[in-house]
Design a protein around this motif. Structure first.
Motif, PDB file in Angstrom:
ATOM      1  N   VAL A  51      -3.684 -12.735   3.461  1.00  0.00           N
ATOM      2  CA  VAL A  51      -2.306 -12.773   3.946  1.00  0.00           C
ATOM      3  C   VAL A  51      -1.590 -11.474   3.588  1.00  0.00           C
ATOM      4  CG1 VAL A  51      -0.046 -13.918   3.718  1.00  0.00           C
ATOM      5  CG2 VAL A  51      -2.127 -15.281   3.987  1.00  0.00           C
ATOM      6  N   ARG A  52      -1.805 -10.974   2.390  1.00  0.00           N
ATOM      7  CA  ARG A  52      -1.176  -9.703   1.998  1.00  0.00           C
ATOM      8  C   ARG A  52      -1.627  -8.564   2.914  1.00  0.00           C
ATOM      9  NH1 ARG A  52       1.482  -9.907  -2.970  1.00  0.00           N
ATOM     10  NH2 ARG A  52       0.811 -11.586  -4.342  1.00  0.00           N
ATOM     11  N   GLN A  53      -2.906  -8.496   3.184  1.00  0.00           N
ATOM     12  CA  GLN A  53      -3.425  -7.447   4.078  1.00  0.00           C
ATOM     13  C   GLN A  53      -2.877  -7.615   5.490  1.00  0.00           C
ATOM     14  OE1 GLN A  53      -7.668  -7.763   3.733  1.00  0.00           O
ATOM     15  NE2 GLN A  53      -7.725  -6.716   1.757  1.00  0.00           N
ATOM     16  N   ASP A  54      -2.792  -8.846   5.962  1.00  0.00           N
ATOM     17  CA  ASP A  54      -2.281  -9.113   7.298  1.00  0.00           C
ATOM     18  C   ASP A  54      -0.818  -8.684   7.417  1.00  0.00           C
ATOM     19  OD1 ASP A  54      -2.559 -10.437  10.002  1.00  0.00           O
ATOM     20  OD2 ASP A  54      -0.934 -11.645   9.139  1.00  0.00           O
ATOM     21  N   MET A  55      -0.006  -8.996   6.417  1.00  0.00           N
ATOM     22  CA  MET A  55       1.402  -8.607   6.467  1.00  0.00           C
ATOM     23  C   MET A  55       1.544  -7.088   6.467  1.00  0.00           C
ATOM     24  SD  MET A  55       3.493 -11.439   4.202  1.00  0.00           S
ATOM     25  CE  MET A  55       2.622 -11.108   2.682  1.00  0.00           C
ATOM     26  N   LEU A  56       0.774  -6.423   5.627  1.00  0.00           N
ATOM     27  CA  LEU A  56       0.826  -4.966   5.579  1.00  0.00           C
ATOM     28  C   LEU A  56       0.431  -4.373   6.936  1.00  0.00           C
ATOM     29  CD1 LEU A  56       1.291  -2.422   3.897  1.00  0.00           C
ATOM     30  CD2 LEU A  56      -1.092  -2.574   3.166  1.00  0.00           C
ATOM     31  N   HIS A  57      -0.608  -4.920   7.527  1.00  0.00           N
ATOM     32  CA  HIS A  57      -1.045  -4.444   8.836  1.00  0.00           C
ATOM     33  C   HIS A  57       0.048  -4.656   9.881  1.00  0.00           C
ATOM     34  CE1 HIS A  57      -3.117  -4.832  12.750  1.00  0.00           C
ATOM     35  NE2 HIS A  57      -3.744  -3.753  12.312  1.00  0.00           N
ATOM     36  N   GLU A  58       0.683  -5.817   9.880  1.00  0.00           N
ATOM     37  CA  GLU A  58       1.779  -6.076  10.823  1.00  0.00           C
ATOM     38  C   GLU A  58       2.914  -5.084  10.619  1.00  0.00           C
ATOM     39  OE1 GLU A  58       3.240 -10.077  10.619  1.00  0.00           O
ATOM     40  OE2 GLU A  58       1.459 -10.905  11.570  1.00  0.00           O
ATOM     41  N   GLU A  59       3.242  -4.826   9.370  1.00  0.00           N
ATOM     42  CA  GLU A  59       4.347  -3.924   9.073  1.00  0.00           C
ATOM     43  C   GLU A  59       4.043  -2.501   9.545  1.00  0.00           C
ATOM     44  OE1 GLU A  59       4.826  -4.697   4.915  1.00  0.00           O
ATOM     45  OE2 GLU A  59       5.713  -6.670   5.312  1.00  0.00           O
ATOM     46  N   GLU A  60       2.776  -2.112   9.459  1.00  0.00           N
ATOM     47  CA  GLU A  60       2.398  -0.753   9.858  1.00  0.00           C
ATOM     48  C   GLU A  60       2.196  -0.605  11.356  1.00  0.00           C
ATOM     49  OE1 GLU A  60      -1.080  -0.085   7.460  1.00  0.00           O
ATOM     50  OE2 GLU A  60       0.113   0.512   5.717  1.00  0.00           O
ATOM     51  N   THR A  61       1.870  -1.694  12.058  1.00  0.00           N
ATOM     52  CA  THR A  61       1.550  -1.573  13.479  1.00  0.00           C
ATOM     53  C   THR A  61       2.566  -2.223  14.405  1.00  0.00           C
ATOM     54  OG1 THR A  61       0.164  -3.559  13.439  1.00  0.00           O
ATOM     55  CG2 THR A  61      -0.938  -1.447  13.067  1.00  0.00           C
ATOM     56  N   ILE A  62       3.127  -3.343  14.022  1.00  0.00           N
ATOM     57  CA  ILE A  62       3.991  -4.115  14.918  1.00  0.00           C
ATOM     58  C   ILE A  62       5.465  -4.021  14.537  1.00  0.00           C
ATOM     59  CG2 ILE A  62       4.547  -6.455  15.695  1.00  0.00           C
ATOM     60  CD1 ILE A  62       1.563  -7.090  15.449  1.00  0.00           C
ATOM     61  N   LEU A  63       5.747  -4.010  13.266  1.00  0.00           N
ATOM     62  CA  LEU A  63       7.136  -4.069  12.804  1.00  0.00           C
ATOM     63  C   LEU A  63       7.742  -2.688  12.567  1.00  0.00           C
ATOM     64  CD1 LEU A  63       6.649  -7.114  10.444  1.00  0.00           C
ATOM     65  CD2 LEU A  63       7.849  -7.089  12.644  1.00  0.00           C
ATOM     66  N   ARG A  64       7.170  -1.690  13.200  1.00  0.00           N
ATOM     67  CA  ARG A  64       7.682  -0.320  13.073  1.00  0.00           C
ATOM     68  C   ARG A  64       9.050  -0.225  13.748  1.00  0.00           C
ATOM     69  NH1 ARG A  64       2.978   1.177  16.202  1.00  0.00           N
ATOM     70  NH2 ARG A  64       4.505   2.264  17.490  1.00  0.00           N
ATOM     71  N   GLU A  65       9.935   0.520  13.136  1.00  0.00           N
ATOM     72  CA  GLU A  65      11.275   0.679  13.703  1.00  0.00           C
ATOM     73  C   GLU A  65      11.225   1.434  15.032  1.00  0.00           C
ATOM     74  OE1 GLU A  65      15.329   2.714  12.264  1.00  0.00           O
ATOM     75  OE2 GLU A  65      14.535   1.184  10.911  1.00  0.00           O
ATOM     76  N   ASP A  66      10.255   2.334  15.188  1.00  0.00           N
ATOM     77  CA  ASP A  66      10.161   3.052  16.466  1.00  0.00           C
ATOM     78  C   ASP A  66       9.673   2.145  17.591  1.00  0.00           C
ATOM     79  OD1 ASP A  66       7.542   3.154  15.135  1.00  0.00           O
ATOM     80  OD2 ASP A  66       6.936   4.414  16.818  1.00  0.00           O
TER      81      ASP A  66
END
Length: 142
Positions: free
Chosen positions: A121-136
């Motif tokens: 779950v920690r890895q999944d959240m980090l991945h989401e934050e880096e790929t999907i939840l980007r401000e750009d």
């Protein structure tokens, strides 16, 4: 909910999930250090975390997937990937929940499975934050 609200809400939930994971890992550490009496508590925390995580997936499906689909082709591809990942996560949750409900399973096995799931779950959240939840990708509303 606009893109920025969806992004902010999911990031806020990620912070909450990390706190719950810290508590779960703390119980696992205590159990593995020899405090066998926390085995029952560990199972209950695992079930509670699974319920919160399942609700989080539902939130992402309702808020994040539509926001991504409304974007470019990249957003649509990310939405499809996220939808697929959520289906796999639901299947994993069902499997792990069934294992937690059987008191005959050794608590040591449950502790290892919960630790593995927490790491996932920690890895999944980090991945989401880096790929999907980007401000750009999901910018604040103008």
């Amino acid at each position: 909910m606009d893109n920025d609200e969806a992004r902010t809400r999911v990031l806020s939930e990620h912070a909450r999930l990390r706190e719950l994971l810290d508590a779960l890992i703390g119980r696992i550490d205590r159990f593995e250090a020899g405090e066998r009496e926390v085995g029952t508590e560990l199972r209950a925390l695992g079930v509670a975390f699974f319920e919160v995580f399942a609700a989080h997936i539902t939130l992402e499906d309702a808020a994040l997937v539509p926001a991504l689909r409304a974007l470019s082709d990249e957003g649509k591809n990310l939405a499809e990937r996220l939808t697929h990942e959520h289906q796999e996560q639901r299947e994993l949750l069902q499997y792990l929940l069934a294992r937690l409900e059987h008191d005959a399973r050794p608590s040591a096995v449950i502790a290892r499975e919960l630790r593995g799931f927490a790491n996932y779950v920690r890895q999944d959240m980090l991945h989401e934050e880096e790929t999907i939840l980007r401000e750009d990708l999901l910018p604040p509303a103008s």
